[in-house]
Design a protein around this motif. Structure first.
Motif, PDB file in Angstrom:
ATOM      1  N   ASP A 302       0.537  -0.971   0.213  1.00  0.00           N
ATOM      2  CA  ASP A 302      -0.226   0.277  -0.349  1.00  0.00           C
ATOM      3  C   ASP A 302       0.652   0.941   0.699  1.00  0.00           C
ATOM      4  OD1 ASP A 302      -1.909   1.264   0.062  1.00  0.00           O
ATOM      5  OD2 ASP A 302      -2.998   1.267   1.830  1.00  0.00           O
ATOM      6  N   HIS A 303       1.772   1.603   0.769  1.00  0.00           N
ATOM      7  CA  HIS A 303       2.892   2.426   1.497  1.00  0.00           C
ATOM      8  C   HIS A 303       3.771   2.499   0.492  1.00  0.00           C
ATOM      9  CE1 HIS A 303       0.916   4.515   4.324  1.00  0.00           C
ATOM     10  NE2 HIS A 303       0.685   3.014   5.452  1.00  0.00           N
ATOM     11  N   GLY A 343       9.418   4.173  -1.646  1.00  0.00           N
ATOM     12  CA  GLY A 343      10.371   4.627   0.282  1.00  0.00           C
ATOM     13  C   GLY A 343       9.513   5.179   1.003  1.00  0.00           C
ATOM     14  N   ILE A 344      10.547   5.358   2.214  1.00  0.00           N
ATOM     15  CA  ILE A 344       9.271   5.698   3.136  1.00  0.00           C
ATOM     16  C   ILE A 344      10.248   7.461   2.761  1.00  0.00           C
ATOM     17  CG2 ILE A 344       9.336   6.622   5.515  1.00  0.00           C
ATOM     18  CD1 ILE A 344       9.710   3.233   5.831  1.00  0.00           C
ATOM     19  N   VAL A 414      14.429  -0.860   9.521  1.00  0.00           N
ATOM     20  CA  VAL A 414      13.653  -0.396   8.944  1.00  0.00           C
ATOM     21  C   VAL A 414      14.681   0.575   8.590  1.00  0.00           C
ATOM     22  CG1 VAL A 414      12.774   2.061   9.779  1.00  0.00           C
ATOM     23  CG2 VAL A 414      11.805   1.567   7.669  1.00  0.00           C
ATOM     24  N   HIS A 415      15.044   0.551   6.784  1.00  0.00           N
ATOM     25  CA  HIS A 415      15.479   0.966   6.439  1.00  0.00           C
ATOM     26  C   HIS A 415      15.152   1.221   4.914  1.00  0.00           C
ATOM     27  CE1 HIS A 415      19.549  -0.147   8.116  1.00  0.00           C
ATOM     28  NE2 HIS A 415      18.800  -1.655   8.124  1.00  0.00           N
ATOM     29  N   SER A 416      15.350   2.614   4.159  1.00  0.00           N
ATOM     30  CA  SER A 416      15.071   2.857   3.193  1.00  0.00           C
ATOM     31  C   SER A 416      15.689   3.843   2.357  1.00  0.00           C
ATOM     32  CB  SER A 416      13.137   3.969   3.581  1.00  0.00           C
ATOM     33  OG  SER A 416      12.545   4.478   2.265  1.00  0.00           O
ATOM     34  N   ARG A 417      15.538   4.122   0.939  1.00  0.00           N
ATOM     35  CA  ARG A 417      16.243   5.234   0.284  1.00  0.00           C
ATOM     36  C   ARG A 417      14.789   5.583  -0.672  1.00  0.00           C
ATOM     37  NH1 ARG A 417      20.640   1.877  -3.134  1.00  0.00           N
ATOM     38  NH2 ARG A 417      20.508   4.334  -3.527  1.00  0.00           N
ATOM     39  N   GLY A 421      13.216   2.350  -2.722  1.00  0.00           N
ATOM     40  CA  GLY A 421      12.074   1.691  -2.118  1.00  0.00           C
ATOM     41  C   GLY A 421      12.938   0.978  -0.578  1.00  0.00           C
ATOM     42  N   SER A 422      12.253  -0.176   0.300  1.00  0.00           N
ATOM     43  CA  SER A 422      11.840   0.261   1.615  1.00  0.00           C
ATOM     44  C   SER A 422      13.178  -1.367   2.672  1.00  0.00           C
ATOM     45  CB  SER A 422      11.078   0.456   2.723  1.00  0.00           C
ATOM     46  OG  SER A 422      10.526   1.780   2.321  1.00  0.00           O
ATOM     47  N   ARG A 423      13.226  -1.509   3.189  1.00  0.00           N
ATOM     48  CA  ARG A 423      13.574  -2.324   4.397  1.00  0.00           C
ATOM     49  C   ARG A 423      13.544  -2.741   5.524  1.00  0.00           C
ATOM     50  NH1 ARG A 423      19.101  -4.120   5.214  1.00  0.00           N
ATOM     51  NH2 ARG A 423      19.826  -2.887   4.282  1.00  0.00           N
TER      52      ARG A 423
END
Length: 707
Positions: A302-303, A343-344, A414-417, A421-423
């Motif tokens: 969704d995000h 990503g976030i 949490v990791h994000s670029r 994307g996010s991890r």
């Protein structure tokens, strides 16, 4: 006499799920272009076996669907048909999803008559595809095609299925039975020793040197017997625990189907890759993992992943990708959900925090990027602009944190670029049944800590303690670590009659959660061993300080302290007793660069106490990027950091026109004269060694350099 097939249903369900797992993995390889001829043969054989075994049990809908699937795989195997990813993979996945649904229904009711009629449209589409014809659109594909013209269809409540039975290898069962025999023999020996002790007691009145020798021999045998018994009991526990271990397949297998169903309801195209499903965890852990995994997949869909139109506009493939992977790291298992979406957005998080008045703008400005990102785990937090059936209800990420950190004794990262994307990574123990525990004594009370939160145990001289920003701290391997008394932190009453150890030395238990450390003053280390963790009674499970109980050799119950909650308490204590910002100081902007969260926080506290506005960076590259985006009056940097060290950062900053004359101060634990010279050569204005750190001298140095 008619054959009663119901007793064969459970065996069929287990076998069918194994074949469906192989089919899902094989189709994923086909889709990625990584399947060879033997892989396609294996897919065909699984579909063929599924068809044959279901036909024997008269499971007609499963038989007919598997038959149609077999036709398509046969055409691919014989080369009559070239695999087309966009056309065939969707059809194959629909067939596998439908078969999985049928098997799940059969497992739930254990009655062949409960199955619905076959999906005629799906079987027809598979057959026509096998013949090389353009398959008619199934109702499912028609729905997807119409997503742009109507609101998304509601998605049914998502769930990841776990089995209520465990399949045990015969070799494991044999090992357990053999071990039980050894324990019975050992117990018989212990019983004889007890008889011997009674006889020795009767002979006590006739004490003699012979009796004393017999007593000494008895003590040695009893000690050896106890050690052997303990070793056997430990092995028995390990073997029994292995029987309760299940592969993550039990929840990972449903993930691909779950993602596809939710993606279709959102009008998105998503491939779900599953890696490491063979990794095993305790069944108790797996049961509690289903909800966190669902929430992470929901948020990624969704995000994270954009719509096909958005992705194409950004130059990305229309189909997004979500990867659910697992691997073993020593006695831990890491589970990761990764997506290649938007990503976030840190700005979206800031806006939501301010909108909900969770923090002031000043408090937000003081946080690092990672700390801002971690705010997504706050209860009720959501950046979704609209509440949907998938996410945005404000429940989810806080549930994940509660499950992983509080219930499963794990960690969450949490990791994000942006745009990449996010991890989200979950690090979990293999089992909660038996864990390494450190037992300590504080103010006469025994307390326990599970080992995953313990960094080290050190003794330090009292004069090694320093006072920084009204907090005690020590320096351990190039970083400041805050120090607090455990008894004060959890409000234990002091025992006036207790004999204190030398005040010249302190015993510190250094705890760690992710990158944050806290050294706790304790009185004594009692023991370190593997112990069985007992759950708290139901009425006590909501309190956050105690995570469980253990029993010592004297049947004494000891509370296990929950380290994440202790760290939270220490932060609140710091806030309550923190320093007030001095008024009248010029609000110079200072960039603090250090890979240690503790060091960054302590230096920030010192500088803010004297009126400076502080921004934090996690390593040299992060510091360089922030220095180029924003104008700082001074930079404080460590030397030893990942990605880019402090020497390189200083040299790169001096290449920039606006930082040619700005103050740059290196704060490090490197004491060599050669390091000092190198610091000055690359352009540092001052070089402060952490071992001789004094907050007033730092502030005075900064004032002098800023003029």
């Amino acid at each position: 006499m008619a054959l009663d097939i119901t007793r064969f249903v459970l065996r069929f369900i287990d076998e069918a799920r194994e074949h469906l797992q192989l089919l899902n993995e094989g189709v994923a390889l086909l889709e990625q272009g990584q399947a060879d001829t033997e892989q396609v043969n294996s897919l065909f054989r699984s579909a063929h076996t599924l068809k044959g075994s279901s036909r024997m049990l008269k499971l007609v809908p499963i038989t007919e669907t598997a038959h149609a699937l077999e036709d398509l795989l046969s055409a691919l195997r014989e080369g009559k048909l070239a695999f087309e990813s966009t056309r065939h993979s969707s059809l194959l996945y629909q067939a596998l999803d439908h078969l999985t649904s049928l098997v799940d229904q059969l497992a739930e009711h254990q009655d062949p008559t409960c199955l619905p009629d076959r999906d005629t449209a799906l079987c027809q589409a598979l057959t026509q595809a096998a013949e090389g014809q353009q398959a008619p659109a199934t109702p499912e594909s028609q729905s997807t095609q119409a997503e742009s013209d109507k609101a998304p269809a509601p998605v049914k409540e998502a769930s990841l299925k776990t089995s209520d039975s465990v399949r045990i290898k015969l070799t494991r069962l044999d090992e357990l039975i053999k071990l039980m025999g050894e324990i019975v023999s050992s117990h018989a020996h212990m019983r004889e020793l007890v008889k011997d002790s009674r006889q020795l007691k009767q002979d006590a009145s006739l004490a003699s040197s012979r009796w004393l020798n017999d007593l000494d021999l008895f003590n040695r045998e009893l000690r050896d017997g106890v050690q052997i018994q303990e070793s056997l009991m430990q092995e028995l526990h390990d073997k029994a625990l292995q029987l309760r271990m299940l592969p993550l397949t039990t929840i990972f297998d449903s993930a691909g189907r779950l993602v596809r169903e939710m993606a279709r309801s959102l009008g998105k195209q998503v491939e779900c890759r599953v890696i490491g499903a063979e990794i095993e965890l305790d069944r108790q852990m797996i049961d509690q993992l289903a909800d966190p995994v669902i929430h992470l997949l929901r948020n990624a869909l969704d995000h994270g992943v954009e719509t096909p139109q958005e992705r194409e506009a950004l130059g990305k493939p229309a189909q997004g990708q979500i990867t659910l992977s697992a691997w073993q790291d020593g006695s831990w298992v890491v589970i990761e959900v990764r997506d290649d979406g938007r990503g976030i957005s840190l700005q979206a998080i800031r806006d939501k925090v301010l909108q909900k008045e969770l923090m002031t703008p000043e408090q937000l400005d003081a946080l690092s990027d990672q700390e801002i990102m971690d705010l997504i785990f706050l209860p009720g937090f959501s950046t979704s602009a609209m509440i949907t059936e998938i996410s945005g209800r404000g429940v989810g990420m806080d549930v994940v944190k509660s499950s992983v950190v509080d219930s499963l004794q794990g960690t969450l990262r949490v990791h994000s670029r942006p745009g990449k994307g996010s991890r989200l990574s979950l690090r979990l123990p293999l089992s909660l049944a038996l864990m390494r525990v450190l037992l300590v004594e504080v103010e006469g009370q025994k307390l326990g800590f599970t080992a995953q939160y313990i960094s080290e145990l050190v003794r330090v001289k009292s004069d090694a303690m320093m006072r920084v920003a009204e907090r005690n701290a020590i320096i351990l391997r190039n970083e400041f670590v805050p120090v607090m008394s455990l008894s004060e932190l959890i409000h234990l009453p002091e025992k006036p009659a207790k004999i204190k150890k030398s005040a010249d030395e302190l015993l510190l238990l250094v705890t760690q959660v992710q990158h944050e450390k806290l050294a706790l003053v304790v009185d004594e280390l009692i023991d370190e061993r593997d112990l069985v963790i007992k759950q708290l009674p139901e009425h006590l499970r909501r309190q956050p300080l105690i995570s469980g109980m253990v029993t010592t050799g004297h049947n004494e119950l000891v509370s296990l302290l929950h380290v994440p909650h202790l760290l939270e308490r220490s932060r609140k204590t710091k806030t309550a007793t923190g320093v007030r910002v001095q008024q009248g100081q010029q609000a110079n902007k200072v960039l603090v660069v250090d890979d240690s969260l503790n060091t960054r926080e302590i230096e920030k506290d010192v500088l803010e106490a004297y009126g400076y506005q502080v921004t934090l960076a996690e390593h040299g590259q992060d510091g360089l990027e922030k220095a180029l985006l924003e104008d700082f009056d001074a930079v404080l940097t460590d030397v030893e950091m990942p990605v880019m060290d402090g020497f390189t950062l200083t040299a790169r900053l001096r290449e920039q026109e606006r930082y040619k004359n700005r103050p740059i101060i290196i704060i490090t634990s490197r004491e060599k004269e050669s390091d000092r010279r190198r610091g000055l050569e690359v352009g540092a204005d001052a070089y402060i060694v952490k071992g001789s750190f004094d907050q007033s001298s730092l502030v005075e140095t900064l004032k002098l350099l800023l003029g």
